[in-house]
Design an enzyme around this catalytic site. Structure first.
Site, short mmCIF file in Angstrom:
data_model
loop_
_atom_site.label_atom_id
_atom_site.label_comp_id
_atom_site.label_asym_id
_atom_site.label_seq_id
_atom_site.Cartn_x
_atom_site.Cartn_y
_atom_site.Cartn_z
CB SER A 48 -0.94 0.01 1.20
OG SER A 48 -0.20 -0.08 2.40
CG HIS A 68 -3.80 -1.34 -1.51
ND1 HIS A 68 -4.32 -0.07 -1.47
CD2 HIS A 68 -3.56 -1.70 -0.23
CE1 HIS A 68 -4.36 0.35 -0.21
NE2 HIS A 68 -3.91 -0.63 0.56
CE LYS A 80 -7.25 -0.27 1.61
NZ LYS A 80 -7.60 0.84 2.49
#
Ligand code: PMP
Length: 405
Positions: free
Chosen positions: A192, A220, A251
Site C-alpha cells: 500500500s 490494493h 477501497k
C-alpha cells in the site's frame, strides 16, 4: 479542577503525541492529515475549505464511490433490512444479504466459499488468529500491513519477518524455523505504501518446498491488477494459486467490510473460530448492499480496471521521466518519495497550493529517509485530470527542489 494521579501518569504519552503533531503541523497551512473534505459528485475533485482540489490520495480505485447504482443498492438494503445488523452473525445478525454478498465474493475470488467481516483489519486479525496459535509460525514480509502484524501478535504464534519481496530470504527463514506446527506465509498482493507486487510464483515455490500455507492480502489488488481486476493470481496468468485470499470492501469496493475466500472447509473453520467474526457485529445492511452491487459492476465493467492500469502507467512515466523518485511501483499506487518527514510535509503543502491533494506518509509507517506522498490513480480520474495532476506534482516538486527547476 484537580487532576487525578491516573491522568498525571498518562501525561508523558499525551505530551509525546502533541510534540510529534506540532513538529510536523506547526502552522495551519501545513495541516495535511485528517483534513475534512467534501467530494464533488461524479468528479475526482473535492472541496477543502472553499478550495477546489484534485484528490490524488483516494482509494476508490474503480471510481465507484458515489456511483448512483451503488448508492441505490445501499438504500434498497436499508429499506428491506434497516440500518443495523443488530449483533454478531452467530447469534442475531445474519441476513440473507450477507450470504448473497459472500456468494458474490467467492465468485469474484474464484473460490468455493467466502466470509465477510466488519473490516479488512478484522478479517486479517481474525484469520491469522484462527489459523495459528502458540506452537505455530507465521512468516511475514517486512512491509506487510499493520493488521497482519497485529493479527500475528494477538495469535500467540511465533512471528518471523523476511526481507521485502525476497523469496530467497523467506526460504532461509523457513529452513531455520521450528518445523513443527502450522507454517503460514502472509504477503500483501500490492504494497500500500509502494505500489509494488509480491513475486507470487517464487513465493509459491518456496512455500511448497516447506509445507507452508500462502495467504495474500488483496486490499490494493482487487479491481486494480489482473486483466479483469481479479487480483494477484490473475496478474500472474492464473496458474499459481494461493491458499487463503483476503481483502477489504473499503477501497475498489466503496463500502466498509473485509472478506476471506477459500475452500468450504477453511471458511467453515473461520466462521466458528475467527474471534472478530464471532464477537463483533455483522456488516451493516447498507454496506453489504453497496459492496454486492459494486462487485457486480466490477465484473460487468472491466474497462474501469483497464483505465486505472493505463492512466497509472502514464502518470508514473511522466513523473519518473521528469526525475521524481517513484520506487518500484507497478500499480495504481505511486509513492512520490521526498526524503525526511519534514520534506514530505512541505511537498504535500506545496502540492495543495498547486491544486492537488497528495497526502504524506511519514515515519514510523515508512523510514524517515523515505517519507513520501502516497498517491493513487482511480477510474474517476479522466485523462485530462491525470495531466493536471502531473503538472501540479512537478510544479510543486520544482519548488521543493525534489527535481531540478
Ligand atoms: N490490508 C491492507 C493492505 C490495507 O491497506 C488496509 C487498509 N489500509 C487493510 C488491510 C485494512 O482494511 P480496512 O480499512 O477495511 O480495515
Amino acid at each position: 479542577m484537580t487532576v487525578s494521579g491516573g491522568w498525571t501518569r498518562l501525561q508523558p504519552k499525551l505530551e509525546a503525541t502533541r510534540r510529534r503533531v506540532r513538529s510536523l503541523e506547526s502552522e495551519p497551512d501545513r495541516r495535511n492529515s485528517f483534513m475534512p473534505y467534501t467530494p464533488e459528485r461524479d468528479s475526482a475533485y473535492v472541496d477543502l475549505d472553499g478550495q477546489r482540489l484534485l484528490m490524488m490520495s483516494g482509494y476508490s480505485y474503480l471510481g465507484l464511490s458515489g456511483d448512483e447504482r451503488v448508492v441505490a443498492a445501499a438504500k434498497a438494503a436499508m429499506d428491506v433490512y434497516g440500518t443495523g445488523a443488530h449483533g454478531v452473525r452467530a447469534l442475531a445478525g445474519s441476513l440473507p444479504l450477507h450470504e448473497e454478498l459472500e456468494a458474490e465474493v467467492a465468485r469474484v475470488a474464484e473460490r468455493e466459499a467466502a466470509l465477510v467481516f466488519s473490516s479488512g483489519y478484522a478479517a486479517n486479525v481474525g484469520t491469522v488468529g484462527a489459523l495459528c496459535g502458540p506452537g505455530d509460525t507465521v512468516f511475514i514480509d517486512k512491509y506487510d500491513h499493520a493488521s497482519i502484524v497485529d493479527g500475528c501478535q494477538l495469535s500467540g504464534a511465533t512471528v518471523t519477518r523476511f526481507r521485502h519481496n525476497d523469496p530467497d530470504h523467506l526460504d532461509r527463514r523457513l529452513r531455520a524455523s521450528d518445523p513443527s506446527g502450522v507454517r503460514l506465509v502472509i504477503v500483501d498482493s500490492v504494497y500500500s505504501m509502494d505500489g509494488d507486487i509480491a513475486p507470487l510464483p517464487e513465493l509459491r515455490e518456496v512455500c511448497d518446498a516447506h509445507d507452508a500455507l500462502l495467504m495474500v492480502d488483496e486490499a490494493h489488488a482487487l479491481g486494480v491488477i489482473g486483466a479483469t481486476g481479479k487480483g494477484i493470481e490473475e496478474h500472474f496468468g492464473g496458474s499459481v494459486r494461493v491458499d487463503v485470499k483476503l481483502g477489504t470492501l473499503s477501497k475498489a469496493i466503496p463500502a466498509t467490510g473485509g472478506w476471506v475466500a477459500g475452500s468450504a472447509e477453511l471458511i467453515e473453520h473461520l466462521r466458528y473460530q475467527a474471534r472478530p467474526f464471532l464477537f463483533s457485529a455483522a456488516l451493516a445492511p447498507a454496506q453489504a448492499g453497496a459492496a454486492l452491487e459494486a462487485l457486480r459492476i466490477l465484473q460487468r465493467e472491466p474497462e474501469r480496471v483497464a483505465h486505472v492500469q493505463r492512466e497509472s502507467a502514464r502518470l508514473r512515466t511522466i513523473l519518473t521521466e521528469a526525475g521524481m523518485r517513484t520506487g518500484q511501483s507497478e500499480t495504481a499506487v505511486i509513492p512520490l518519495i521526498a526524503g525526511s518527514d519534514e520534506r514530505a510535509y512541505d511537498y504535500a503543502t506545496a502540492c495543495r497550493k498547486a491544486g492537488v491533494i497528495g497526502l504524506p506518509v511519514v515515519s514510523p509507517a515508512v523510514p524517515n529517509t523515505l517519507a513520501r506522498l502516497r498517491i493513487a490513480v482511480t477510474a474517476r480520474h479522466s485523462t485530462a485530470d491525470i495531466d493536471v495532476a502531473a503538472e501540479a506534482f512537478l510544479t510543486a516538486a520544482r519548488q521543493c527542489r525534489l527535481i531540478e527547476a
